[in-house]
Design a protein around this motif. Structure first.
Motif, PDB file in Angstrom:
ATOM      1  N   ASN A 154       7.219  11.478  -0.157  1.00  0.00           N
ATOM      2  CA  ASN A 154       7.409  11.253  -1.599  1.00  0.00           C
ATOM      3  C   ASN A 154       6.733   9.971  -2.057  1.00  0.00           C
ATOM      4  O   ASN A 154       6.188   9.901  -3.158  1.00  0.00           O
ATOM      5  CB  ASN A 154       8.888  11.214  -1.953  1.00  0.00           C
ATOM      6  N   PHE A 159       6.804  22.426  -1.535  1.00  0.00           N
ATOM      7  CA  PHE A 159       8.122  22.055  -1.033  1.00  0.00           C
ATOM      8  C   PHE A 159       8.714  23.130  -0.151  1.00  0.00           C
ATOM      9  O   PHE A 159       8.381  24.299  -0.268  1.00  0.00           O
ATOM     10  CB  PHE A 159       9.091  21.832  -2.206  1.00  0.00           C
ATOM     11  N   PHE A 217       1.620  19.391  -4.625  1.00  0.00           N
ATOM     12  CA  PHE A 217       2.821  19.395  -3.783  1.00  0.00           C
ATOM     13  C   PHE A 217       3.244  20.796  -3.383  1.00  0.00           C
ATOM     14  O   PHE A 217       3.170  21.724  -4.171  1.00  0.00           O
ATOM     15  CB  PHE A 217       3.988  18.778  -4.564  1.00  0.00           C
ATOM     16  N   THR A 275      10.629  12.799   4.626  1.00  0.00           N
ATOM     17  CA  THR A 275      10.444  13.234   3.245  1.00  0.00           C
ATOM     18  C   THR A 275      10.249  12.043   2.308  1.00  0.00           C
ATOM     19  O   THR A 275       9.421  12.083   1.405  1.00  0.00           O
ATOM     20  CB  THR A 275      11.653  14.072   2.800  1.00  0.00           C
ATOM     21  N   THR A 276      10.988  10.957   2.614  1.00  0.00           N
ATOM     22  CA  THR A 276      10.834   9.752   1.787  1.00  0.00           C
ATOM     23  C   THR A 276       9.393   9.248   1.870  1.00  0.00           C
ATOM     24  O   THR A 276       8.782   8.906   0.846  1.00  0.00           O
ATOM     25  CB  THR A 276      11.805   8.663   2.262  1.00  0.00           C
ATOM     26  N   LEU A 316       6.031  10.166  -5.989  1.00  0.00           N
ATOM     27  CA  LEU A 316       7.244  10.662  -6.627  1.00  0.00           C
ATOM     28  C   LEU A 316       8.351   9.624  -6.496  1.00  0.00           C
ATOM     29  O   LEU A 316       9.345   9.678  -7.169  1.00  0.00           O
ATOM     30  CB  LEU A 316       7.705  11.963  -5.960  1.00  0.00           C
ATOM     31  N   ASP A 317       8.169   8.711  -5.578  1.00  0.00           N
ATOM     32  CA  ASP A 317       9.183   7.715  -5.317  1.00  0.00           C
ATOM     33  C   ASP A 317       8.444   6.400  -5.096  1.00  0.00           C
ATOM     34  O   ASP A 317       7.295   6.402  -4.670  1.00  0.00           O
ATOM     35  CB  ASP A 317       9.962   8.121  -4.049  1.00  0.00           C
TER      36      ASP A 317
END
Lengths: 235, 787
Positions: free
Chosen positions: A64, A104, A102, A60-61, A69-70
């Motif tokens: 993102n 989720f 996106f 997920t990281t 998003l990150d």
């Protein structure tokens, strides 16, 4: 959605995403915990990539980071040859609202907005004018078969229906890239299959898709699988 | 886009009904009280602003030394002073004198009233002051002797719907009667010198150096004239030209008309004045309330926002830039604050009558015709909305969307600790406010009970005029036939009036040694009915001829340095009399309790009664009052019968002069309630956040009691910390409040703060208990499923 341009077979398709030596870690005074290390990854336009791996492997990281998003702790990230790691927040917002959609695992719809209003939200931030907005929302509702449900709130829908709205919302801004984080994780298999078919169809129409998934079945919908383990890409 | 924001805002309001309601209500209550105080403030500042060029109008005051060394400033001068000043100084455009008598009977046919509001003045009065003539002579209605100008309501009182112009009124001070020459509008409530009737002074008044008594002199200066420069010339003028003033060592000075209402507490006058200290205290506490309310608004707003972290994340993913989000959330906060405004205006209208009654009436509070105040209220409201929105807006929008979406539950720690800080400040401020209020209440209660050297119990007090002097003996005899009536006395004053001072000295000393001393004329039985104790000698009595006798207080004996005062003689310069000391009274205190004890004398003057006192055995009942009324009407049919009880009047006067205390109590209690509301919201919010923890704890065997204790103790700690932080501030403020204002001081002790702390703890407990017990009582399965 014409994203292939004029070229067909032989011409090398352009790299959409190029990650070089991406690292992500969290640190406090005592220890540094790596979530991602040495990630080198290229995704071309039109690909359907599945990211797999056990829980905590950094899937997920990674998603993102790709979705802006990150931010990575280290490394370089080029999106359509532009250096994301050097961009201002303003530019990032601009880039991701134009190119990225996106989806989720837990849908993430705004509870206070109806289906119609949830679909409308990305267009509002893109400053699409009122008439075109209405047209596009209507068209999307139609395409996803949700016209009858447009005035319902998320909590009045089933999980599958909510995920359908979430995908519709991701698609409505006509992104070049859809990032899906376990899109079927909360759904039973029948609904899951519908969602995967839908993603496949979108990919065939030209949208690049990257999904995170635990399921080999779902991974099979894509044309490439990347396996993560302890933050490394397995060779 | 805007409509999208509005919809989310509205649906969130509906979803969080209780929060939203408490939030809006709290702010509107605070705003309503703020509006009240603001309009009250403006009303008090507006005194006498309705005259033409009010800043050019000045009062001439007199200053001289008094026996205890302090300079005494009064608003009174002598009648001829006005004319002399106008003739001498070209910078004075116009001048008028105003004399005020205490009480007169005026009648028209069978309508008969005590008039307390008669001003005796000259034709310049209506030129300097702006009281538009609505009927009759518009030019110079006061140019002839015995002319009377009535206010509209006074005219209505005497003449009903008849045309008052040219009618003849009978008055006990005028043998020829008064001719009504004009009617003016009623005095606005923001006047320091209200009247019902203006009567022209008799001819030749400007040569009358008689009793200075109650003569006001007002000057209107030429445009651009410098009042200070003018004042500095008065000394040599008095020295050369006004021997009467020079010999009494009286200095003249000027006092601006517009300052009289708020700034003349130290000037002896009969004007409608307010203590500016009380006035600023009210303003201070209203601002305190406003801060508490704003803190409350912020606490509740941040709670509302934290639940929306997920929405922030989704919006970011959907392409919202940071400034979009900041604008959205600040906008919501401002919108919420604006929603409180109409409610605040409604509440303002609702509590206005009660507020006016609490401050003693005679007040006009209007917001709508006061654009500046309206603007301030709007600005304050917007400010509160903006500030409450700004922190959560920036805080929330700063999150990386990934962290919000991934955690799904808001990471509200930053906001939670901010909220704790806000709650602590709120409770600390409230603690200080409550402590100050309790202190002032204690001070007031102490003052209302303090023994001032005389007794006020069971005394029926009947106002009268000097006419009673001739009838008093008969009245006393008639009343004494009733065994319930213990004593009847003839009085010149109420024993708690401001007090007046006269120039006096011991016989054998020169006029230079003359000093001002509180002096009270009295009639038969006055000293005995008030139970003023004699330290030496005797009180006045019918057995002696006391026309030339005087009684001095122990304090006065000390100041006159008399070891053996009985038989010594005192010269009353203002009256031109020599009187013999027949007794020394134990110290008594007639001025308002806020003034310090001073030397005083009482002298016998049975020809000038303003009141008759009737003392009954035990509290007077209706039958006794009816009896007194019947006898009064029989003996003195020309005097209206009206009465009050001396003690009630004393308490009323004390209450009136300290009326802002009620406002104080009111505002402090409201702020405590609002602080409790804020805590309630915080408690519910925390309980919501800790649902899972509570569920797990219960599953592990915690009892409801354990859980309740867990939740309550955390908040009690917050309140206790707030109280501890507030304690030194409250202590210093209390010391300050006690020391600035009062001679009879209540003591600042620990019990005051213990009560305040208990108060805040009770308020906090009642706010959080419900929520704590609710959470504690919930089924753990429910709690866990929530996750």
């Amino acid at each position: 959605m014409k994203i292939f341009g004029t070229s067909e077979q032989n011409e090398r398709t352009k790299a959409m995403i190029n990650l070089k030596n991406i690292e992500k870690y969290y640190e406090n005074r005592v220890i540094k915990t790596y979530v991602l290390r040495g990630i080198n990854l290229e995704v071309k336009e039109g690909e359907f990539v599945s990211i797999m791996g056990p829980s905590g492997s950094g899937k997920t990281t990674l998603l993102n980071i790709v979705g802006m998003l990150d931010a990575p702790s280290n490394g370089e990230y080029y999106f359509l040859d532009e250096p994301v790691h050097k961009m201002s927040e303003k530019k990032l917002t601009e880039l991701h609202k134009t190119y990225i959609g996106f989806v989720f695992q837990s849908y993430h719809l705004i509870d206070e907005l109806t289906v119609y209003e949830n679909l409308e939200t990305p267009l509002l931030y893109q400053k699409v004018n009122s008439n075109e907005r209405k047209g596009r929302v209507a068209e999307t509702l139609d395409r996803f078969g949700m016209v009858a449900k447009k005035d319902l709130f998320p909590n009045q829908l089933s999980g599958g229906q909510q995920q359908l709205v979430a995908i519709a919302r991701a698609v409505i801004a006509e992104p070049k890239l859809i990032l899906a984080d376990e899109p079927t994780g909360n759904l039973h298999s029948e609904q899951g299959k519908e969602i995967m078919d839908l993603l496949k169809k979108l990919n065939e129409q030209g949208t690049t898709i990257i999904q995170v998934t635990h399921s080999e079945t779902n991974a099979a919908y894509g044309n490439r699988v990347i396996r993560l383990k302890d933050g490394w890409i397995e060779k | 886009m805007f409509s999208n924001y509005v919809r989310v805002f509205y649906r969130n309001l509906r979803k969080q009904k209780v929060y939203s309601f408490i939030n809006i209500l709290g702010l509107s209550v605070g705003l309503a009280v703020f509006i009240l105080v603001l309009t009250y403030f403006n009303f008090n500042l507006s005194f006498d602003s309705y005259h033409k060029d009010p800043e050019r109008i000045y009062l001439v005051t007199s200053e001289n030394g008094s026996l205890d060394g302090a300079r005494q400033r009064t608003a009174y001068t002598f009648l001829p002073v006005a004319n002399m000043l106008v003739q001498k100084f070209p910078e004075i455009a116009n001048a008028t004198v105003v004399r005020q008598y205490f009480r007169n009977v005026v009648s028209y046919n069978d309508k008969k009233f005590y008039e307390r509001g008669i001003l005796f003045t000259d034709e310049n009065f209506l030129k300097i002051f702006n009281y538009p003539v609505v009927a009759g002579d518009k030019q110079e209605p006061l140019s002839h002797p015995n002319s009377a100008v009535l206010t509209e309501s006074a005219a209505k009182r005497y003449f009903g719907n008849q045309d008052p112009i040219g009618k003849l009124l009978k008055a006990d001070f005028s043998s020829s009667g008064l001719i009504v020459t004009a009617v003016v509008g009623d005095c606005p409530p923001n006047s320091v010198n209200k009247f019902d009737m203006v009567v022209s002074l008799p001819e030749g008044f400007n040569n009358d150096w008689g009793v200075a008594g109650s003569t006001y002199t007002f000057l209107k200066l030429e445009p651009g004239a410098d009042a200070l420069a003018l004042e500095s010339k008065f000394h040599s003028f008095v020295d050369k030209r006004v021997p009467v003033l020079r010999d009494s060592k009286i200095e003249l000075s000027l006092f601006p008309l517009r300052d009289i209402h708020l700034k003349s507490m130290d000037i002896n006058s009969g004007f409608n004045i307010t203590s500016s200290m009380q006035f600023y205290l009210i303003l201070a506490i209203a601002i305190g309330l406003l801060i508490v309310v704003s803190l409350n608004f912020m606490i509740l707003s941040t709670s509302r926002y934290t639940n929306r972290a997920k929405e922030v994340g989704i919006r970011k993913v959907a392409g919202a830039a940071r400034k979009d989000l900041v604008l959205q959330y600040i906008g919501e906060s401002v919108a919420l604050a604006l929603m409180a405004l109409p409610l605040a205006l409604m509440l303002f209208e609702l509590i206005r009558p009660a507020f006016i009654a609490a401050v003693g009436g005679g007040v006009e509070l209007n917001l709508m015709n006061d654009p500046a105040a309206l603007f301030i209220v709007l600005a304050v409201d917007l400010f509160v909305g903006f500030v409450s929105g700004i922190y959560p807006a920036f805080y929330l929008s700063s999150f990386q969307p990934a962290s919000i979406i991934r955690v799904a539950k808001p990471k509200g720690r930053g906001l939670l600790s901010l909220r704790k800080v806000l709650v602590v400040s709120q409770f600390a401020l409230t603690f200080v406010m409550i402590a100050a209020t309790l202190l002032l209440m204690k001070q007031l209660s102490m003052m209302s009970k303090v023994y001032l050297g005389y007794n006020r119990d069971n005394i029926i007090t009947i106002p009268c005029t000097f006419e009673m002097a001739k009838k008093f003996d008969v009245l006393e005899k008639e009343l004494k036939t009733n065994p319930k009536i213990v004593m009847v006395a003839e009085a010149h004053i109420l024993p708690f009036s401001w007090g007046r001072q006269e120039k006096m000295r011991l016989e054998g000393t020169g006029k230079d040694n003359s000093e001002s001393v509180f002096s009270y004329p009295c009639g038969y039985n006055f000293i005995d009915i008030l139970n003023i104790k004699m330290a030496r000698g005797r009180s006045f009595s019918r057995q002696f001829n006391d026309e030339k006798s005087i009684i001095i207080s122990e304090e006065a004996a000390k100041h006159f340095r008399l070891d053996n005062p009985i038989g010594k003689k005192i010269i009353l310069d203002d009256r031109g009399e020599v009187r013999t000391i027949v007794g020394v009274a134990e110290n008594f205190h007639f001025p308002h309790v806020v003034f310090k004890k001073s030397p005083a004398v009482i002298y016998f003057l049975p020809s000038q009664p303003f009141y008759v006192y009737v003392k009954t055995a035990g509290p007077p009942d209706d039958r006794t009052v009816s009896f007194v009324r019947a006898k009064w009407n029989k003996v003195a049919p020309s005097l209206p019968f009206d009465y009050f009880l001396l003690e009630n009047q004393f308490q009323e006067q004390l209450r009136t002069s300290t009326r802002s205390l009620e406002v104080f109590e009111f505002i402090s209690i409201i702020s405590e309630l609002i602080a409790a509301l804020g805590l309630f919201a915080l408690a519910s919010f925390t309980a919501e956040k800790r649902t899972k923890e509570i569920g797990v704890r219960k599953a592990l065997g915690a009892s409801s009691g354990n859980i309740t204790y867990l939740l309550i103790s955390e908040f009690l700690l917050i309140v206790l910390v707030a109280d501890l932080i507030a304690l030194p501030f409250a202590y210093y403020l209390s010391e300050y409040l006690v020391n600035i204002a009062w001679i009879y001081k209540t003591d600042v002790n620990i019990s005051l703060f213990l009560i305040t702390a208990a108060f805040s703890i009770v308020a906090a407990l009642s706010a959080i208990c419900v929520q704590a017990m609710k959470s504690a009582g919930a089924n753990p399965v429910e709690a866990l499923r929530y996750e």
